[in-house]
Design a protein around this motif. Structure first.
Motif, short mmCIF file in Angstrom:
data_model
loop_
_atom_site.label_atom_id
_atom_site.label_comp_id
_atom_site.label_asym_id
_atom_site.label_seq_id
_atom_site.Cartn_x
_atom_site.Cartn_y
_atom_site.Cartn_z
N GLY A 109 105.13 6.63 28.33
CA GLY A 109 106.36 6.04 27.84
C GLY A 109 107.51 6.06 28.83
N LEU A 110 108.68 5.82 28.29
CA LEU A 110 109.90 5.68 29.08
C LEU A 110 110.22 6.94 29.88
CD1 LEU A 110 112.29 3.86 29.79
CD2 LEU A 110 113.47 4.77 27.77
N ILE A 111 110.08 8.10 29.27
CA ILE A 111 110.42 9.33 29.98
C ILE A 111 109.47 9.56 31.15
CG2 ILE A 111 110.56 11.85 29.76
CD1 ILE A 111 111.88 11.42 27.05
N SER A 112 108.19 9.28 30.95
CA SER A 112 107.23 9.41 32.05
C SER A 112 107.53 8.40 33.16
CB SER A 112 105.80 9.22 31.54
OG SER A 112 105.46 10.28 30.67
N LEU A 113 107.92 7.19 32.78
CA LEU A 113 108.30 6.18 33.76
C LEU A 113 109.49 6.67 34.59
CD1 LEU A 113 108.19 3.12 34.77
CD2 LEU A 113 110.00 2.76 33.12
N ILE A 114 110.47 7.25 33.93
CA ILE A 114 111.65 7.79 34.62
C ILE A 114 111.23 8.91 35.57
CG2 ILE A 114 113.79 9.10 34.28
CD1 ILE A 114 114.17 7.38 31.69
N GLU A 115 110.35 9.80 35.12
CA GLU A 115 109.88 10.90 35.97
C GLU A 115 109.15 10.36 37.20
OE1 GLU A 115 107.60 13.04 33.07
OE2 GLU A 115 109.21 14.46 32.71
N TYR A 157 122.43 10.25 40.83
CA TYR A 157 122.52 9.61 39.52
C TYR A 157 121.24 9.81 38.73
CZ TYR A 157 126.77 7.33 41.13
OH TYR A 157 128.03 7.08 41.60
N PHE A 158 120.10 9.75 39.42
CA PHE A 158 118.83 9.98 38.74
C PHE A 158 118.79 11.38 38.15
CE2 PHE A 158 114.83 12.16 38.83
CZ PHE A 158 114.13 11.43 37.88
N ILE A 159 119.28 12.37 38.89
CA ILE A 159 119.25 13.75 38.42
C ILE A 159 120.01 13.88 37.10
CG2 ILE A 159 120.06 16.10 38.93
CD1 ILE A 159 119.24 15.51 41.88
N VAL A 160 121.13 13.19 37.00
CA VAL A 160 121.89 13.19 35.74
C VAL A 160 121.03 12.63 34.62
CG1 VAL A 160 123.90 12.22 34.54
CG2 VAL A 160 124.15 13.08 36.89
N LEU A 161 120.36 11.50 34.88
CA LEU A 161 119.48 10.90 33.89
C LEU A 161 118.33 11.84 33.54
CD1 LEU A 161 118.59 8.44 32.18
CD2 LEU A 161 117.43 7.58 34.23
N HIS A 162 117.77 12.50 34.53
CA HIS A 162 116.65 13.43 34.32
C HIS A 162 117.10 14.61 33.45
CE1 HIS A 162 112.81 15.27 35.16
NE2 HIS A 162 113.36 16.31 35.76
N VAL A 163 118.29 15.11 33.69
CA VAL A 163 118.81 16.23 32.89
C VAL A 163 119.01 15.78 31.44
CG1 VAL A 163 120.84 17.71 32.55
CG2 VAL A 163 119.82 17.49 34.82
N ILE A 164 119.52 14.58 31.24
CA ILE A 164 119.69 14.05 29.89
C ILE A 164 118.34 13.95 29.19
CG2 ILE A 164 120.32 11.98 28.56
CD1 ILE A 164 122.59 11.57 30.67
N CYS A 165 117.33 13.42 29.89
CA CYS A 165 115.99 13.31 29.30
C CYS A 165 115.42 14.68 28.97
CB CYS A 165 115.05 12.56 30.24
SG CYS A 165 115.39 10.80 30.38
N ALA A 166 115.63 15.65 29.86
CA ALA A 166 115.14 17.00 29.61
C ALA A 166 115.83 17.61 28.39
CB ALA A 166 115.36 17.88 30.84
N ALA A 167 117.13 17.37 28.26
CA ALA A 167 117.87 17.87 27.10
C ALA A 167 117.35 17.24 25.81
CB ALA A 167 119.36 17.62 27.27
N LEU A 168 117.07 15.94 25.86
CA LEU A 168 116.51 15.27 24.68
C LEU A 168 115.13 15.82 24.35
CD1 LEU A 168 117.54 11.57 25.40
CD2 LEU A 168 118.49 13.11 23.67
N HIS A 169 114.36 16.14 25.36
CA HIS A 169 113.03 16.72 25.15
C HIS A 169 113.16 18.10 24.50
CE1 HIS A 169 108.81 17.46 25.71
NE2 HIS A 169 109.02 18.44 26.55
N LEU A 170 114.15 18.88 24.93
CA LEU A 170 114.37 20.20 24.33
C LEU A 170 114.75 20.08 22.86
CD1 LEU A 170 116.22 22.07 27.21
CD2 LEU A 170 113.88 22.43 26.40
N LEU A 171 115.46 19.00 22.50
CA LEU A 171 115.80 18.79 21.10
C LEU A 171 114.54 18.65 20.24
CD1 LEU A 171 118.86 16.35 21.25
CD2 LEU A 171 118.84 18.75 20.57
N ASP A 172 113.48 18.08 20.80
CA ASP A 172 112.22 17.96 20.06
C ASP A 172 111.68 19.34 19.71
OD1 ASP A 172 112.27 15.19 20.18
OD2 ASP A 172 111.05 15.10 22.00
N PHE A 173 111.81 20.31 20.63
CA PHE A 173 111.32 21.65 20.37
C PHE A 173 112.19 22.37 19.34
CE2 PHE A 173 109.43 21.06 24.63
CZ PHE A 173 108.12 21.32 24.28
#
Length: 176
Positions: A109-115, A157-173
């Motif tokens: 998905g989108l998060i893997s594409l971003i990674e 800028y990517f690092i900011v996006l990556h941190v946002i995605c990681a935070a969203l992933h933590l919300l799943d947990f």
């Protein structure tokens, strides 16, 4: 008792590649304003210049290793599904975003594409820095310097996006 062997050291580094890259890139970004490198590395370069060059080369090697370990055993399809024109899960994630749904981590998905794009970006930043160093003293050095700085800004800028995605992933947990 743990025996200190080369194999154990390699396993230790592989298990912590992401953390080492994060800490190293953070240092490189935080100290980049203190650099004075143009067409060549000065004979009496500052500690900041030298640590940036050598740590940058080490991060590039780690990025290559991290890319390999992230892509072995067919996992490259997770991060680079676009290489085989597999946009199904990315499209589903984008449609979900429009409806206010968070994309799920993992899969193609989108998060893997971003990674995956982040891996490529990290590699290009490092390789452009190495090419800048290899072309010291030439007009090509300034060209590679320009590429390196531009790509490094995109990486920030990517690092900011990556941190946002990681935070969203933590919300799943947290929700589960």
């Amino acid at each position: 008792m743990i025996r200190l062997t080369l194999a154990n050291a390699v396993r230790f580094l592989i298990a912590r590649q992401h953390l080492i890259i994060v800490m190293s890139v953070t240092y490189l970004i935080l100290t980049h304003d203190w650099l004075l490198i143009g067409r060549r590395l000065r004979p009496h370069a500052s500690m900041w210049d030298l640590t940036h060059v050598y740590l940058g080369m080490a991060v590039t090697l780690l990025a290559i290793s991290f890319s390999i370990t992230s892509c072995i055993k067919g996992k490259w399809r997770q991060y680079f599904s676009w290489l085989v024109a597999d946009f199904g899960q990315v499209t589903t994630d984008l449609r979900g975003l429009i409806k206010g749904q968070r994309p799920v981590a993992g899969g193609k998905g989108l998060i893997s594409l971003i990674e995956g794009l982040g891996l490529l970006l990290l590699l290009t930043v490092g390789l452009s820095g190495i090419l800048w160093l290899l072309n010291q003293g030439s007009s090509a050095a300034l060209m590679w310097r320009s590429y390196h700085i531009g790509l490094a800004h995109i990486l920030m800028y990517f690092i900011v996006l990556h941190v946002i995605c990681a935070a969203l992933h933590l919300l799943d947990f947290i929700k589960n």
